[in-house]
Scaffold this motif. Structure first.
Motif, mmCIF file in Angstrom:
data_model
loop_
_atom_site.group_PDB
_atom_site.id
_atom_site.type_symbol
_atom_site.label_atom_id
_atom_site.label_comp_id
_atom_site.label_asym_id
_atom_site.label_seq_id
_atom_site.Cartn_x
_atom_site.Cartn_y
_atom_site.Cartn_z
ATOM 1 N N ASP A 42 -18.633 -8.518 13.186
ATOM 2 C CA ASP A 42 -18.448 -7.514 14.230
ATOM 3 C C ASP A 42 -17.639 -6.351 13.657
ATOM 4 O O ASP A 42 -16.509 -6.539 13.189
ATOM 5 N N TYR A 43 -18.236 -5.171 13.674
ATOM 6 C CA TYR A 43 -17.548 -3.986 13.153
ATOM 7 C C TYR A 43 -16.182 -3.798 13.812
ATOM 8 O O TYR A 43 -15.224 -3.417 13.161
ATOM 9 N N GLY A 44 -16.113 -4.057 15.087
ATOM 10 C CA GLY A 44 -14.896 -3.795 15.840
ATOM 11 C C GLY A 44 -13.728 -4.683 15.493
ATOM 12 O O GLY A 44 -12.578 -4.317 15.727
ATOM 13 N N THR A 45 -14.012 -5.849 14.916
ATOM 14 C CA THR A 45 -12.921 -6.777 14.631
ATOM 15 C C THR A 45 -12.562 -6.844 13.145
ATOM 16 O O THR A 45 -11.608 -7.532 12.784
ATOM 17 N N LEU A 46 -13.319 -6.142 12.295
ATOM 18 C CA LEU A 46 -13.024 -6.176 10.863
ATOM 19 C C LEU A 46 -11.768 -5.376 10.545
ATOM 20 O O LEU A 46 -11.639 -4.226 10.940
ATOM 21 N N THR A 47 -10.875 -6.008 9.834
ATOM 22 C CA THR A 47 -9.656 -5.329 9.396
ATOM 23 C C THR A 47 -9.803 -4.970 7.915
ATOM 24 O O THR A 47 -10.670 -5.515 7.216
ATOM 25 N N THR A 48 -8.955 -4.096 7.439
ATOM 26 C CA THR A 48 -9.000 -3.710 6.031
ATOM 27 C C THR A 48 -8.802 -4.916 5.113
ATOM 28 O O THR A 48 -9.550 -5.076 4.148
ATOM 29 N N PRO A 49 -7.829 -5.793 5.389
ATOM 30 C CA PRO A 49 -7.693 -6.977 4.530
ATOM 31 C C PRO A 49 -8.947 -7.863 4.536
ATOM 32 O O PRO A 49 -9.327 -8.411 3.498
ATOM 33 N N GLN A 50 -9.602 -7.994 5.690
ATOM 34 C CA GLN A 50 -10.825 -8.791 5.756
ATOM 35 C C GLN A 50 -11.938 -8.146 4.929
ATOM 36 O O GLN A 50 -12.679 -8.842 4.231
ATOM 37 N N ILE A 51 -12.052 -6.842 5.013
ATOM 38 C CA ILE A 51 -13.073 -6.123 4.249
ATOM 39 C C ILE A 51 -12.842 -6.318 2.755
ATOM 40 O O ILE A 51 -13.777 -6.586 1.999
ATOM 41 N N LYS A 52 -11.587 -6.223 2.326
ATOM 42 C CA LYS A 52 -11.263 -6.414 0.909
ATOM 43 C C LYS A 52 -11.571 -7.837 0.466
ATOM 44 O O LYS A 52 -12.091 -8.065 -0.621
ATOM 45 N N MET A 53 -11.261 -8.829 1.311
ATOM 46 C CA MET A 53 -11.526 -10.218 0.983
ATOM 47 C C MET A 53 -13.032 -10.455 0.867
ATOM 48 O O MET A 53 -13.493 -11.109 -0.086
ATOM 49 N N ILE A 54 -13.806 -9.923 1.779
ATOM 50 C CA ILE A 54 -15.266 -10.072 1.737
ATOM 51 C C ILE A 54 -15.818 -9.420 0.478
ATOM 52 O O ILE A 54 -16.671 -9.995 -0.208
ATOM 53 N N ALA A 55 -15.319 -8.234 0.155
ATOM 54 C CA ALA A 55 -15.780 -7.532 -1.044
ATOM 55 C C ALA A 55 -15.480 -8.351 -2.294
ATOM 56 O O ALA A 55 -16.325 -8.464 -3.195
#
Length: 69
Positions: A42-55
């Motif tokens: 969900d775009y609305g719940t993604l945080t910067t730390p989560q995005i970095k972890m996924i990347a």
């Protein structure tokens, strides 16, 4: 070569560099969208730390797959 020819070539080079930059941005955005869709995130719940972890996880997976070839 005259100054105007150099200026024209410089302008063309700047245009080409901008096109390359735009294309890279488009690819990055499309890749991100596909990962988000595929993972049902969900775009609305993604945080910067989560995005970095996924990347990092995607990069590790791709690097491992590449090394296993």
């Amino acid at each position: 070569m005259s100054q105007s020819n150099l200026e024209k070539q410089e302008a063309k080079l700047k245009q080409i560099n901008q096109k390359i930059k735009d294309e890279k941005n488009k690819i990055e955005q499309n890749l991100g969208k596909q990962i988000i869709r595929s993972a049902n995130l969900d775009y609305g719940t993604l945080t910067t730390p989560q995005i970095k972890m996924i990347a990092k996880k995607v990069a590790a997976f791709l690097n491992q797959a590449q090394n296993n070839r």
